[in-house]
Design a protein around this motif. Structure first.
Motif, PDB file in Angstrom:
ATOM      1  N   GLY A  94      31.936  63.770  38.844  1.00 25.23           N
ATOM      2  CA  GLY A  94      30.103  64.180  38.181  1.00 25.23           C
ATOM      3  C   GLY A  94      30.366  63.809  36.416  1.00 25.23           C
ATOM      4  N   MET A  95      31.159  63.239  35.854  1.00 27.36           N
ATOM      5  CA  MET A  95      32.053  62.635  34.589  1.00 27.36           C
ATOM      6  C   MET A  95      31.523  61.668  34.370  1.00 27.36           C
ATOM      7  N   VAL A  96      30.987  60.414  35.082  1.00 28.19           N
ATOM      8  CA  VAL A  96      31.241  58.870  34.771  1.00 28.19           C
ATOM      9  C   VAL A  96      29.296  58.379  34.503  1.00 28.19           C
ATOM     10  N   ASP A  97      28.980  58.121  34.085  1.00 28.22           N
ATOM     11  CA  ASP A  97      27.834  58.169  33.719  1.00 28.22           C
ATOM     12  C   ASP A  97      27.310  56.621  33.641  1.00 28.22           C
ATOM     13  N   GLY A  98      28.851  55.679  33.694  1.00 31.40           N
ATOM     14  CA  GLY A  98      29.349  54.217  33.417  1.00 31.40           C
ATOM     15  C   GLY A  98      30.402  54.028  32.650  1.00 31.40           C
ATOM     16  N   VAL A  99      30.556  52.391  32.666  1.00 32.58           N
ATOM     17  CA  VAL A  99      31.934  51.551  33.068  1.00 32.58           C
ATOM     18  C   VAL A  99      31.516  50.716  31.736  1.00 32.58           C
ATOM     19  N   THR A 100      33.156  50.565  30.551  1.00 36.05           N
ATOM     20  CA  THR A 100      32.761  49.534  29.670  1.00 36.05           C
ATOM     21  C   THR A 100      34.462  48.660  30.453  1.00 36.05           C
ATOM     22  N   THR A 101      34.228  47.904  30.489  1.00 35.89           N
ATOM     23  CA  THR A 101      35.754  46.933  30.587  1.00 35.89           C
ATOM     24  C   THR A 101      34.961  45.699  28.919  1.00 35.89           C
ATOM     25  N   ASN A 102      36.069  44.825  29.358  1.00 37.32           N
ATOM     26  CA  ASN A 102      36.209  44.081  28.438  1.00 37.32           C
ATOM     27  C   ASN A 102      37.394  43.255  29.269  1.00 37.32           C
ATOM     28  N   PRO A 103      37.728  41.929  27.539  1.00 39.50           N
ATOM     29  CA  PRO A 103      38.802  40.833  28.267  1.00 39.50           C
ATOM     30  C   PRO A 103      40.484  41.720  28.247  1.00 39.50           C
ATOM     31  N   SER A 104      40.427  42.300  27.376  1.00 40.21           N
ATOM     32  CA  SER A 104      41.691  43.144  28.121  1.00 40.21           C
ATOM     33  C   SER A 104      42.485  44.435  28.789  1.00 40.21           C
ATOM     34  N   LEU A 105      41.014  44.509  29.154  1.00 40.59           N
ATOM     35  CA  LEU A 105      41.270  45.702  30.559  1.00 40.59           C
ATOM     36  C   LEU A 105      41.217  44.447  31.770  1.00 40.59           C
ATOM     37  N   ILE A 106      40.435  43.737  32.112  1.00 44.33           N
ATOM     38  CA  ILE A 106      40.385  42.944  32.733  1.00 44.33           C
ATOM     39  C   ILE A 106      41.533  42.403  33.477  1.00 44.33           C
ATOM     40  N   MET A 107      42.030  41.739  32.144  1.00 41.86           N
ATOM     41  CA  MET A 107      44.045  41.100  32.002  1.00 41.86           C
ATOM     42  C   MET A 107      44.816  42.599  32.582  1.00 41.86           C
ATOM     43  N   LYS A 108      44.687  43.317  31.921  1.00 44.20           N
ATOM     44  CA  LYS A 108      44.919  44.887  32.418  1.00 44.20           C
ATOM     45  C   LYS A 108      45.183  45.357  33.495  1.00 44.20           C
ATOM     46  N   SER A 109      43.806  44.880  34.491  1.00 43.61           N
ATOM     47  CA  SER A 109      43.712  45.451  35.735  1.00 43.61           C
ATOM     48  C   SER A 109      44.370  44.299  36.959  1.00 43.61           C
ATOM     49  N   GLY A 110      44.653  43.165  36.173  1.00 43.36           N
ATOM     50  CA  GLY A 110      44.972  42.184  37.434  1.00 43.36           C
ATOM     51  C   GLY A 110      44.109  41.291  38.000  1.00 43.36           C
ATOM     52  N   ARG A 111      43.018  41.882  38.133  1.00 45.46           N
ATOM     53  CA  ARG A 111      41.331  41.564  39.270  1.00 45.46           C
ATOM     54  C   ARG A 111      40.773  40.927  38.391  1.00 45.46           C
ATOM     55  N   ASN A 112      39.582  39.812  39.289  1.00 44.41           N
ATOM     56  CA  ASN A 112      39.794  38.519  39.095  1.00 44.41           C
ATOM     57  C   ASN A 112      38.127  39.746  38.846  1.00 44.41           C
ATOM     58  N   ILE A 113      37.552  39.213  37.349  1.00 44.98           N
ATOM     59  CA  ILE A 113      36.414  39.574  37.161  1.00 44.98           C
ATOM     60  C   ILE A 113      35.396  40.224  37.663  1.00 44.98           C
ATOM     61  N   LEU A 114      34.149  39.166  38.798  1.00 46.91           N
ATOM     62  CA  LEU A 114      33.309  38.738  39.401  1.00 46.91           C
ATOM     63  C   LEU A 114      33.811  40.174  40.580  1.00 46.91           C
ATOM     64  N   GLU A 115      35.063  40.421  40.660  1.00 47.88           N
ATOM     65  CA  GLU A 115      35.370  41.121  42.446  1.00 47.88           C
ATOM     66  C   GLU A 115      35.342  42.634  41.801  1.00 47.88           C
ATOM     67  N   VAL A 116      36.316  42.821  40.562  1.00 47.29           N
ATOM     68  CA  VAL A 116      36.660  44.053  40.333  1.00 47.29           C
ATOM     69  C   VAL A 116      35.020  44.464  40.148  1.00 47.29           C
ATOM     70  N   THR A 117      34.392  43.774  39.306  1.00 44.07           N
ATOM     71  CA  THR A 117      33.122  44.947  38.193  1.00 44.07           C
ATOM     72  C   THR A 117      32.366  44.573  39.074  1.00 44.07           C
ATOM     73  N   LYS A 118      32.291  43.726  40.777  1.00 45.07           N
ATOM     74  CA  LYS A 118      30.950  44.325  41.473  1.00 45.07           C
ATOM     75  C   LYS A 118      31.692  45.697  42.194  1.00 45.07           C
ATOM     76  N   GLU A 119      32.853  45.816  42.655  1.00 47.80           N
ATOM     77  CA  GLU A 119      33.825  47.372  42.889  1.00 47.80           C
ATOM     78  C   GLU A 119      33.276  47.884  42.501  1.00 47.80           C
ATOM     79  N   ILE A 120      32.793  48.232  41.056  1.00 46.06           N
ATOM     80  CA  ILE A 120      33.073  48.844  39.921  1.00 46.06           C
ATOM     81  C   ILE A 120      31.575  49.470  40.007  1.00 46.06           C
ATOM     82  N   CYS A 121      30.993  48.591  40.104  1.00 46.73           N
ATOM     83  CA  CYS A 121      29.493  48.484  40.211  1.00 46.73           C
ATOM     84  C   CYS A 121      28.454  48.812  41.562  1.00 46.73           C
TER      85      CYS A 121
END
Ligand code: E4P
Length: 218
Positions: free
Chosen positions: A20-47
């Motif tokens: 219950g500690m997550v009220d939201g998420v922030t990402t940035n281009p560096s974090l997307i790069m580190k995840s190795g994921r496609n921005i649209l796909e990983v952002t959808k999963e997070i949402c």
């Protein structure tokens, strides 16, 4: 105070969300790069995982490009907050996107005057970067204090999202000042629960409990 988690790692978000500690998420281009994921796909999963605001950052440098990217990112889910940089072009994009009813997080804020502009442009969130100011020998927390005072003076509704948080002390100081939100890496959020006296006390209780020979569940 709201807690956003600063990562694009799905499993880390999932694990923290269970507490219950997550009220939201922030990402940035560096974090997307580190995840190795496609921005649209990983952002959808997070949402899909987190109902609160999920910041997804534009990479265009002109307002028109940021607005187009922002619209595409916002189409991923209703809880997207479009992230734009605190440049003049970013402020123009902020105004246009918030006028369309979208949440906007104005990022890379390093001065109180920049934060004032973001509030006037209608930003939903302003992201002052504490750690990066500390890194160059300045006082990131002083910036949070200044923005708090300015926003309170004029009753701006823009939320102060204390970002670039590196330590548990940053979290405490931001909370004492009254930042509306902090965004921190999962490790910093988890470290908030740690205290050596908690560990020591628990160890002593468990040792004494073992001496009683009892069980609670029978
Ligand atoms: C915030 O939205 C940023 O993604 C983040 O807090 C930046 O942190 P850093 O300075 O540790 O990279």
């Amino acid at each position: 105070m709201k807690f956003f988690v600063d990562t694009a790692e799905i499993e880390e978000i999932r694990a923290l969300a269970e507490t219950g500690m997550v009220d939201g998420v922030t990402t940035n281009p560096s974090l997307i790069m580190k995840s190795g994921r496609n921005i649209l796909e990983v952002t959808k999963e997070i949402c899909d995982l987190v109902p609160g605001p999920v910041s997804a950052e534009t990479v265009a440098t002109d307002a028109e490009g940021m607005i187009a990217e922002g619209r595409k990112l916002a189409a991923i889910a209703p809880n997207i907050a479009v992230k734009v940089p605190l440049t003049w072009e970013g402020l123009k994009a902020c105004k246009a996107l918030t006028d369309e009813g979208r949440m906007v997080n104005v990022t890379l804020c390093f001065s109180a005057n920049q934060a004032l502009l973001a509030a006037k442009a209608g930003a939903t969130f302003i992201s002052p970067f504490i750690g990066r100011l500390d890194d160059i020998g300045m006082d990131g927390m002083e910036l949070i204090q200044e923005i708090r005072q300015i926003y309170d003076n004029y009753h701006f509704s823009t939320e102060i999202l204390a970002a670039s948080i590196r330590t548990v002390n940053h979290v405490k100081a931001a909370a004492l000042i009254g930042a509306d939100v902090i965004t921190a890496p999962p490790a910093v959020i988890k470290a908030l629960a740690s205290h050596p006296l908690t560990d020591k006390g628990l160890d002593a209780f468990l040792k004494d409990w073992a001496k009683t020979g009892q069980t609670i569940l029978g």
